[in-house]
Design an enzyme around this catalytic site. Sequence first.
Site, short mmCIF file in Angstrom:
data_model
loop_
_atom_site.label_atom_id
_atom_site.label_comp_id
_atom_site.label_asym_id
_atom_site.label_seq_id
_atom_site.Cartn_x
_atom_site.Cartn_y
_atom_site.Cartn_z
N GLU A 111 0.83 -1.21 0.00
CA GLU A 111 0.00 0.00 0.00
C GLU A 111 0.87 1.26 0.00
O GLU A 111 0.54 2.25 -0.65
CB GLU A 111 -0.95 -0.02 1.20
CG GLU A 111 -2.01 -1.11 1.05
CD GLU A 111 -2.95 -1.19 2.24
OE1 GLU A 111 -2.47 -1.59 3.32
OE2 GLU A 111 -4.12 -0.84 2.09
N GLU A 131 -3.95 -9.52 3.32
CA GLU A 131 -4.74 -9.22 4.52
C GLU A 131 -5.87 -10.21 4.74
O GLU A 131 -6.24 -10.51 5.87
CB GLU A 131 -5.31 -7.80 4.45
CG GLU A 131 -4.30 -6.69 4.70
CD GLU A 131 -3.53 -6.25 3.47
OE1 GLU A 131 -3.54 -6.98 2.46
OE2 GLU A 131 -2.90 -5.17 3.53
C1 3H9 Z 1 -1.66 -5.14 6.86
O1 3H9 Z 1 -0.66 -4.77 6.29
C2 3H9 Z 1 -2.86 -4.29 7.09
C3 3H9 Z 1 -2.91 -3.04 6.25
O2 3H9 Z 1 -3.52 -3.27 5.01
C4 3H9 Z 1 -3.80 -1.98 6.86
C5 3H9 Z 1 -3.31 -1.23 8.01
C6 3H9 Z 1 -4.20 -0.09 8.38
N1 3H9 Z 1 4.13 -7.87 11.54
O3 3H9 Z 1 7.43 -15.55 8.37
P1 3H9 Z 1 8.80 -15.41 8.93
C7 3H9 Z 1 7.59 -11.64 11.91
S1 3H9 Z 1 -1.73 -6.69 7.54
C8 3H9 Z 1 4.81 -8.31 12.62
O4 3H9 Z 1 9.27 -16.47 9.86
P2 3H9 Z 1 9.87 -15.60 6.27
C9 3H9 Z 1 7.25 -13.11 12.11
O5 3H9 Z 1 6.28 -13.27 13.13
C10 3H9 Z 1 -0.12 -7.40 7.24
N2 3H9 Z 1 5.69 -9.34 12.56
O6 3H9 Z 1 9.89 -15.18 7.80
C11 3H9 Z 1 8.59 -13.67 12.48
O7 3H9 Z 1 8.85 -13.34 13.83
P3 3H9 Z 1 9.67 -14.32 14.76
C12 3H9 Z 1 -0.01 -7.94 5.88
C13 3H9 Z 1 5.87 -9.93 11.38
O8 3H9 Z 1 11.13 -15.07 5.70
C14 3H9 Z 1 9.56 -12.85 11.63
O9 3H9 Z 1 8.86 -11.67 11.27
N3 3H9 Z 1 1.24 -8.62 5.73
C15 3H9 Z 1 5.20 -9.52 10.23
O10 3H9 Z 1 9.54 -17.05 6.15
C16 3H9 Z 1 10.02 -13.55 10.36
O11 3H9 Z 1 8.84 -14.00 9.67
C17 3H9 Z 1 1.35 -9.95 5.88
O12 3H9 Z 1 0.40 -10.64 6.13
C18 3H9 Z 1 4.30 -8.44 10.34
N4 3H9 Z 1 3.62 -7.96 9.27
O13 3H9 Z 1 8.63 -14.83 5.63
C19 3H9 Z 1 2.73 -10.54 5.70
N5 3H9 Z 1 5.58 -10.30 9.19
O14 3H9 Z 1 11.02 -14.43 14.13
C20 3H9 Z 1 3.06 -11.47 6.83
C21 3H9 Z 1 6.48 -11.17 9.69
O15 3H9 Z 1 9.62 -13.68 16.10
N6 3H9 Z 1 4.39 -11.99 6.78
N7 3H9 Z 1 6.66 -10.96 11.00
O16 3H9 Z 1 8.91 -15.63 14.70
C22 3H9 Z 1 4.78 -12.96 5.92
O17 3H9 Z 1 4.05 -13.41 5.06
C23 3H9 Z 1 6.15 -13.50 6.08
O18 3H9 Z 1 6.58 -13.21 7.39
C24 3H9 Z 1 7.21 -12.94 5.09
C25 3H9 Z 1 8.63 -13.44 5.53
C26 3H9 Z 1 6.89 -13.45 3.69
C27 3H9 Z 1 7.23 -11.45 5.11
#
Ligand code: 3H9
Length: 711
Positions: A111, A131
């Site tokens: 975004e 999301e």
């Molecule tokens: C959003 O954006 C809403 C908006 O539209 C509106 C707002 C108003 N936040 O998965 P990994 C942590 S909703 C906090 O093991 P990878 C994860 O918990 C969001 N923490 O690594 C982990 O922590 P820990 C939309 C996050 O390389 C560490 O980072 N976005 C977030 O296999 C490593 O993660 C998503 O849904 C976060 N957003 O994969 C994306 N993301 O080491 C969600 C990650 O303590 N994330 N962490 O266990 C993912 O899909 C994967 O984490 C990503 C990396 C592909 C980024």
Amino acid sequence: MSTDLPASPCVRLRIHEAIAVLTLDNPPVNALGWAVRDGLLQGLRNAEAHPAVHALVIVGAGKAFIAGADIREFGQPPRDPWLPAVCNAIEACTKPVVAAIHGPALGGGLEIALACHARIAAPNAKLGLPEVQLGLLPGAGGTQRASRLIGAAAALDLMLSGRHVSAPEALRLGLIDHITTMAEDLSAHMQAEGIAWARHLLAERTPPRRTGEQAEALADRAANQAAIDAAKAQASKARGLFSPLQIVACVQDALDLPMAEGLIKERERFAACLASPQRAGLIHAFFSERGTAKVPEAQQGTPRPVQHVGVIGGGTMGAGIAVSLLDAGLRVTLIERDDTALQAGLGRIAKVYEGQVAKGKLSAEAQAEKLGRLSLATAYAALADADLVIEAVFEDLAVKQAVFAQLQAVCKPGAVLATNTSYLDIDAIAASTTRPQDVIGLHFFSPANIMKLLEIVVPAQVSPDVVATAFELAKRLKKVPVRAGVCDGFIGNRILAVYRTAADHMLEDGASPYDIDRMVKAFGFPMGPYEMSDLAGGDIGWATRKRRAATRDPKARYVQIADRLCERGWFGQKTGRGWYVYEAGSRQGQEDPEVLAIVEAERQRAGITPRAFSTDELERRYLAAMVNEAAKVVAEGIALRPLDVDVTLLYGYGFPRHKGGPLHHADQLGLARILADIRTFAEADPLFWRPAPLLEQLVAEGRQFADLNKI
Ligand code: 3H9
């Protein structure tokens, strides 16, 4: 020549000869927590106001552009600046702003990029609006900007699937303007590429191109409306999910309303999603599935190197395990007792790949490469240099102990010896060898190459290195690992046995198996327990019941209805008949009056006068049995934490993800209510409905399962 300006600890602002670079630095994935949003807004304002700055670049430090909003902040009190305000400020900036993307640009991260005036991406970029997988919608202008940039059909596909799009696909869709070259230090590279792109825009004298002002992609109203209608019809079928229909409504707003009004509506709909229990369930699932790998042994032990894996047994399970290992790039030796069985095993493995080639999912070269890493042998000597061996033979303790005796004779010192048993005592298997420190359980779920769950069963004498090796292997196989202790059925099958028994009690007391299946599906499981039994094969449960007969408490209620079906050879889909009847070649069963007659006869034999059950009572009993046994599993340390139970049921048994898992769901329902139900049910059957002491303790202390989820 470059100058630094203050922004914030998470956002660096540096001016490189007329171009301001804002670098977001919030490891590990640059999530947009408050400090990042605040720093970005300050930096933007500073750069916009600075007379020496002509254009801006936004880039991520480390391995990501931005993975989205900080998911941990959802459910907490809001704190200014909100992400929508940051995105609106970027779009309104009077100087061109370039997003220079590498790695993930997801959710709020995309975004931010959509609010910029130009977007370039490295070849490894992953763009998406996931999301929906968290029960949300893109709430920082994403629904409005994505629709205006790429049209309703493509925007809906992105937002309803939550899938990640590669850089080439993003370019085709019009999400980005350019793909850069690859480099070792991508963050620095994208900074340089972003600066170059900004200079190019300045040279061309391109004014800021605001996504919110784009009209072309929505110009064909009829085509966009058709895409919205189709998505609405599809989303209505999505088993009671809340956010998909809200996303569709936002895209309708993008078509019907001016940008400013669309943004207001998007905020309202986002707030409704945020308040939904589905959001809480899905976010619990997100963190829990990352939490299960955090176990003490993985920190204490160093994984042993694994390149060559032996698989003993080429049946359905062994073949699926072999495919999973081959898919992860490992060398595999399959052992069977004779050439015929070996060829049958090879046939099962080859069939999986042939199916993928036929569907265009795998190239013939990749198939050949995978099968090229597979060796076949009938002699255990072929496992002399295996780093790890997984036994997947007949579910019988003596048979398995004989296999392990052979393994210890041929395997090199330090080889990990794993069993894929679903129920058996792994301590007893380990104790029968001279190297119990190397013996572990790797409980795959069928089909093993598809199902994501891997229960890592930790016997008493195993070394932490071996546990760490198992968790590392799970990562390579792209499985979700859950640590389990040794007991009959470990976490999943032990709990399943109890809630299936609760279903059988209701069946004998008057409920129809078809009503029970319907209730379970209405709750959100993909199938009910009786359909599941028909799929897995009734003979499997029958064998387990016979094995347990000797140790079953004679006072415990035992429902014989399933045995009556098995005695007729009605094992489910594979025999064309089980709880349902199946027409030849069909997996869709029909309700069977003969089964109902058998059920009725069994009730009479047991002297039971059938009574009616409401759907609510069916659900309360089914869930109470599940939660009660799960609480015992946690209290005994079979599961480390409630979240380990939740992940097991989500990934192995089809518990609906938007309800977060049985123990998260129990917290939402209220533990006092569940305990009260159990006490009521116990009046008729105190032996089966013995309340779990942990459940009683939590209720007495006014606590929840979530309080025990320390990672
Ligand atoms: C959003 O954006 C809403 C908006 O539209 C509106 C707002 C108003 N936040 O998965 P990994 C942590 S909703 C906090 O093991 P990878 C994860 O918990 C969001 N923490 O690594 C982990 O922590 P820990 C939309 C996050 O390389 C560490 O980072 N976005 C977030 O296999 C490593 O993660 C998503 O849904 C976060 N957003 O994969 C994306 N993301 O080491 C969600 C990650 O303590 N994330 N962490 O266990 C993912 O899909 C994967 O984490 C990503 C990396 C592909 C980024």
